[in-house]
Design a protein around this motif. Sequence first.
Motif, PDB file in Angstrom:
ATOM      1  N   GLY A  16     -47.672   9.414  17.537  1.00 26.71           N
ATOM      2  CA  GLY A  16     -47.015   9.565  16.241  1.00 26.71           C
ATOM      3  C   GLY A  16     -45.776   8.685  16.145  1.00 26.71           C
ATOM      4  N   ASP A  17     -45.400   8.318  14.931  1.00 22.99           N
ATOM      5  CA  ASP A  17     -44.210   7.485  14.711  1.00 22.99           C
ATOM      6  C   ASP A  17     -42.936   8.326  14.818  1.00 22.99           C
ATOM      7  OD1 ASP A  17     -45.914   5.386  14.197  1.00 22.99           O
ATOM      8  OD2 ASP A  17     -45.849   5.647  12.011  1.00 22.99           O
ATOM      9  N   GLY A  18     -41.908   7.692  15.341  1.00 22.37           N
ATOM     10  CA  GLY A  18     -40.612   8.341  15.342  1.00 22.37           C
ATOM     11  C   GLY A  18     -40.065   8.441  13.919  1.00 22.37           C
ATOM     12  N   ALA A  19     -39.182   9.424  13.673  1.00 24.35           N
ATOM     13  CA  ALA A  19     -38.679   9.664  12.326  1.00 24.35           C
ATOM     14  C   ALA A  19     -37.316   9.001  12.116  1.00 24.35           C
ATOM     15  CB  ALA A  19     -38.562  11.154  12.058  1.00 24.35           C
ATOM     16  N   VAL A  20     -37.096   8.530  10.899  1.00 22.60           N
ATOM     17  CA  VAL A  20     -35.774   8.063  10.471  1.00 22.60           C
ATOM     18  C   VAL A  20     -35.191   9.159   9.590  1.00 22.60           C
ATOM     19  CG1 VAL A  20     -34.484   6.315   9.216  1.00 22.60           C
ATOM     20  CG2 VAL A  20     -36.477   5.650  10.570  1.00 22.60           C
ATOM     21  N   ALA A  21     -34.222   9.884  10.093  1.00 29.64           N
ATOM     22  CA  ALA A  21     -33.650  11.009   9.351  1.00 29.64           C
ATOM     23  C   ALA A  21     -32.188  11.169   9.721  1.00 29.64           C
ATOM     24  CB  ALA A  21     -34.424  12.295   9.660  1.00 29.64           C
ATOM     25  N   PHE A  22     -31.439  11.804   8.815  1.00 21.35           N
ATOM     26  CA  PHE A  22     -30.012  12.041   9.051  1.00 21.35           C
ATOM     27  C   PHE A  22     -29.692  13.488   8.722  1.00 21.35           C
ATOM     28  CE2 PHE A  22     -30.603   7.579   8.182  1.00 21.35           C
ATOM     29  CZ  PHE A  22     -29.847   6.970   9.179  1.00 21.35           C
ATOM     30  N   HIS A  23     -28.812  14.039   9.516  1.00 25.47           N
ATOM     31  CA  HIS A  23     -28.464  15.451   9.351  1.00 25.47           C
ATOM     32  C   HIS A  23     -27.719  15.661   8.031  1.00 25.47           C
ATOM     33  CE1 HIS A  23     -27.829  19.510  10.737  1.00 25.47           C
ATOM     34  NE2 HIS A  23     -26.526  19.425  10.411  1.00 25.47           N
ATOM     35  N   ARG A  24     -28.230  16.581   7.236  1.00 24.66           N
ATOM     36  CA  ARG A  24     -27.609  16.913   5.972  1.00 24.66           C
ATOM     37  C   ARG A  24     -27.358  18.416   5.927  1.00 24.66           C
ATOM     38  NH1 ARG A  24     -26.860  12.409   6.181  1.00 24.66           N
ATOM     39  NH2 ARG A  24     -27.488  10.719   4.750  1.00 24.66           N
ATOM     40  N   GLU A  25     -26.075  18.798   5.917  1.00 22.94           N
ATOM     41  CA  GLU A  25     -25.717  20.218   5.902  1.00 22.94           C
ATOM     42  C   GLU A  25     -24.394  20.397   5.166  1.00 22.94           C
ATOM     43  OE1 GLU A  25     -24.943  23.897   9.063  1.00 22.94           O
ATOM     44  OE2 GLU A  25     -25.649  21.940   9.774  1.00 22.94           O
ATOM     45  N   LYS A  26     -24.331  21.418   4.403  1.00 28.16           N
ATOM     46  CA  LYS A  26     -23.118  21.686   3.631  1.00 28.16           C
ATOM     47  C   LYS A  26     -21.921  21.844   4.555  1.00 28.16           C
ATOM     48  CE  LYS A  26     -21.585  24.480  -0.295  1.00 28.16           C
ATOM     49  NZ  LYS A  26     -21.905  25.631  -1.178  1.00 28.16           N
ATOM     50  N   TYR A  27     -20.836  21.233   4.175  1.00 29.30           N
ATOM     51  CA  TYR A  27     -19.571  21.263   4.922  1.00 29.30           C
ATOM     52  C   TYR A  27     -19.619  20.491   6.236  1.00 29.30           C
ATOM     53  CZ  TYR A  27     -18.902  25.142   1.705  1.00 29.30           C
ATOM     54  OH  TYR A  27     -18.848  25.908   0.588  1.00 29.30           O
ATOM     55  N   VAL A  28     -20.725  19.760   6.483  1.00 33.68           N
ATOM     56  CA  VAL A  28     -20.818  18.921   7.691  1.00 33.68           C
ATOM     57  C   VAL A  28     -20.848  17.475   7.236  1.00 33.68           C
ATOM     58  CG1 VAL A  28     -22.126  18.306   9.739  1.00 33.68           C
ATOM     59  CG2 VAL A  28     -22.033  20.686   8.982  1.00 33.68           C
ATOM     60  N   ALA A  29     -19.738  16.773   7.452  1.00 33.56           N
ATOM     61  CA  ALA A  29     -19.655  15.367   7.050  1.00 33.56           C
ATOM     62  C   ALA A  29     -20.199  14.468   8.150  1.00 33.56           C
ATOM     63  CB  ALA A  29     -18.207  14.995   6.747  1.00 33.56           C
ATOM     64  N   SER A  30     -20.877  13.416   7.748  1.00 36.06           N
ATOM     65  CA  SER A  30     -21.389  12.438   8.722  1.00 36.06           C
ATOM     66  C   SER A  30     -22.190  13.121   9.822  1.00 36.06           C
ATOM     67  CB  SER A  30     -20.234  11.623   9.318  1.00 36.06           C
ATOM     68  OG  SER A  30     -19.492  10.992   8.307  1.00 36.06           O
ATOM     69  N   GLY A  69     -51.201  11.828  17.593  1.00 38.89           N
ATOM     70  CA  GLY A  69     -50.011  12.664  17.592  1.00 38.89           C
ATOM     71  C   GLY A  69     -49.373  12.699  16.215  1.00 38.89           C
ATOM     72  N   ASP A  70     -48.670  13.797  15.920  1.00 37.80           N
ATOM     73  CA  ASP A  70     -47.982  13.905  14.631  1.00 37.80           C
ATOM     74  C   ASP A  70     -46.688  13.095  14.655  1.00 37.80           C
ATOM     75  OD1 ASP A  70     -49.949  15.552  13.726  1.00 37.80           O
ATOM     76  OD2 ASP A  70     -48.820  17.418  14.016  1.00 37.80           O
ATOM     77  N   ASN A  71     -46.246  12.671  13.473  1.00 43.49           N
ATOM     78  CA  ASN A  71     -44.983  11.944  13.369  1.00 43.49           C
ATOM     79  C   ASN A  71     -43.798  12.883  13.596  1.00 43.49           C
ATOM     80  OD1 ASN A  71     -46.425   9.646  12.674  1.00 43.49           O
ATOM     81  ND2 ASN A  71     -46.213   9.996  10.477  1.00 43.49           N
ATOM     82  N   GLY A  72     -42.698  12.298  14.084  1.00 40.18           N
ATOM     83  CA  GLY A  72     -41.489  13.084  14.264  1.00 40.18           C
ATOM     84  C   GLY A  72     -40.895  13.477  12.916  1.00 40.18           C
ATOM     85  N   ARG A  73     -39.977  14.424  12.947  1.00 45.80           N
ATOM     86  CA  ARG A  73     -39.309  14.880  11.717  1.00 45.80           C
ATOM     87  C   ARG A  73     -37.812  15.004  11.960  1.00 45.80           C
ATOM     88  NH1 ARG A  73     -42.628  20.111  10.025  1.00 45.80           N
ATOM     89  NH2 ARG A  73     -42.777  20.335  12.303  1.00 45.80           N
ATOM     90  N   GLY A  74     -37.092  15.295  10.898  1.00 46.03           N
ATOM     91  CA  GLY A  74     -35.648  15.442  11.014  1.00 46.03           C
ATOM     92  C   GLY A  74     -35.254  16.647  11.844  1.00 46.03           C
ATOM     93  N   ASN A  75     -33.938  16.773  12.067  1.00 43.26           N
ATOM     94  CA  ASN A  75     -33.395  17.867  12.866  1.00 43.26           C
ATOM     95  C   ASN A  75     -33.904  17.807  14.312  1.00 43.26           C
ATOM     96  OD1 ASN A  75     -31.669  20.060  13.136  1.00 43.26           O
ATOM     97  ND2 ASN A  75     -33.259  21.565  12.623  1.00 43.26           N
ATOM     98  N   HIS A  76     -34.143  16.590  14.804  1.00 45.66           N
ATOM     99  CA  HIS A  76     -34.581  16.356  16.184  1.00 45.66           C
ATOM    100  C   HIS A  76     -35.919  17.041  16.490  1.00 45.66           C
ATOM    101  CE1 HIS A  76     -30.783  14.460  17.341  1.00 45.66           C
ATOM    102  NE2 HIS A  76     -30.164  15.428  16.674  1.00 45.66           N
ATOM    103  N   MET A  77     -36.781  17.188  15.492  1.00 43.94           N
ATOM    104  CA  MET A  77     -38.076  17.854  15.703  1.00 43.94           C
ATOM    105  C   MET A  77     -39.129  16.813  16.085  1.00 43.94           C
ATOM    106  SD  MET A  77     -38.028  20.553  12.530  1.00 43.94           S
ATOM    107  CE  MET A  77     -39.587  21.271  12.980  1.00 43.94           C
ATOM    108  N   SER A  78     -39.660  16.976  17.271  1.00 45.78           N
ATOM    109  CA  SER A  78     -40.693  16.057  17.747  1.00 45.78           C
ATOM    110  C   SER A  78     -42.040  16.419  17.142  1.00 45.78           C
ATOM    111  CB  SER A  78     -40.786  16.100  19.277  1.00 45.78           C
ATOM    112  OG  SER A  78     -39.596  15.656  19.869  1.00 45.78           O
ATOM    113  N   GLY A  79     -42.894  15.416  16.977  1.00 46.43           N
ATOM    114  CA  GLY A  79     -44.239  15.659  16.448  1.00 46.43           C
ATOM    115  C   GLY A  79     -45.123  16.355  17.473  1.00 46.43           C
ATOM    116  N   LYS A  80     -46.127  17.042  16.988  1.00 46.13           N
ATOM    117  CA  LYS A  80     -47.069  17.748  17.858  1.00 46.13           C
ATOM    118  C   LYS A  80     -47.964  16.749  18.585  1.00 46.13           C
ATOM    119  CE  LYS A  80     -50.704  21.272  17.679  1.00 46.13           C
ATOM    120  NZ  LYS A  80     -51.513  22.124  16.756  1.00 46.13           N
ATOM    121  N   ARG A  81     -48.242  17.034  19.840  1.00 43.00           N
ATOM    122  CA  ARG A  81     -49.170  16.196  20.609  1.00 43.00           C
ATOM    123  C   ARG A  81     -50.572  16.277  20.028  1.00 43.00           C
ATOM    124  NH1 ARG A  81     -48.429  14.774  26.124  1.00 43.00           N
ATOM    125  NH2 ARG A  81     -46.277  15.028  26.843  1.00 43.00           N
TER     126      ARG A  81
END
Length: 424
Positions: A16-30, A69-81
Amino acid sequence: MFVDKVRITVIGGRGGDGAVAFHREKYVASGGPDGGDGGHGGSVILRVNDNMSTLLDFRYKRKYAAQSGDNGRGNHMSGKRGAPLIIEVPRGTVVRDAETNQIIVDMSTGEDFVIAKGGRGGWGNAHYATATRQVPRFAKAGVKGQERDVIMELKLLADVGLVGFPNVGKSTLLSVTSNARPKIANYHFTTLFPNLGVIYVDEGVSFVMADIPGIIEGAAEGAGLGHDFLRHIDRCRLLVHVVDVSGSEARDPVEDFHAICEELKNYSVDLSNRPMIVAANKIDLMMPESDNLERLKKAVEEAGCELYEISAGTTQGTRNLMRVVAEKLRTLPPVTIYEPEYVEPEVEAGDPQDLEIEHLGSTWVITGVWLERLVQNINFDDYESRNFFDLQLRKCGLFARLEEMGIADGDTVDIYDFQFEYQR
């Protein structure tokens, strides 16, 4: 239907391909990059099934691919084998590389074997975050699984092989000495595929005997059925050569004996040197004035073999023959397990300088192992990824080589289906 040789394609699952994602959470900058890795692709695995006796299942399906394999996702979630693909084969199946014909594995021990490995999953952009590159907008693509064409041959795991011309009584001998029930009739080529039988001689003493379809002159070159089934006596530790001495079919037993020995030699010198016992069959039908038995005895002695008189039809001498066979087997090495010959080629990383440039009018086609791997790991929809790609091409000297070769502004550069206009 008995099928003992097939060619199939096996393909490991793509990572699976690695994911391009960024953490987005209220009150958490950068929040930063948190793209997870892709899952590894599933592998294709061979497994012995003792309930299978032929390769018929592979006659109608020729391509076997494991799950990707499944692609990776945000929040450091690896794809399923990817799930592995299990292919069941009969015990005794020899697997060869279709291109080199070298043995990859002999499926006789019962152990599973990975015939095509799954590809590795790609890294997510979280792996590429550094102090100077805090917002990586690219990830690594998953790697393709291993793909290969293989030839599978079934070589029976029998201790003893019955050989001889058609209609000499091999099937009858197997039927009266074991629980096997092969087809028996008074015409040539009654037996169209090998039959196996277990011979119980005494308590704790038994062996497996195979009735090989009738071999004729020229079998080693493809005549008759012998060419198709001679492979099944490759493993046999002992050969029982059945010869009809009755003369009921107007054949000469001495000529038959020499003819079969010659066919075995033509097929394999090793097979011709295999220990052999000669069974002079149908002695109950031999005419009193016939000298067939005496002439055959002399020929067999000259060949260094032992001869035993039997009548499979009346079971005369068959029990004694099986005891002799069992005693011979005690002194012989075990059934042959073929050692692997094939060596996996090393995966090439590629040299950045080893690029091929082909000039076709106003188009320049660039190829190379290193370049192909680079393209797989670039996200061309992302500006930063494209800049990274441009930097790598400049560092390897590609643009300088193109200018030396006369590339002009506006010409098209084609790199594995990614095209762009060249500008100095």
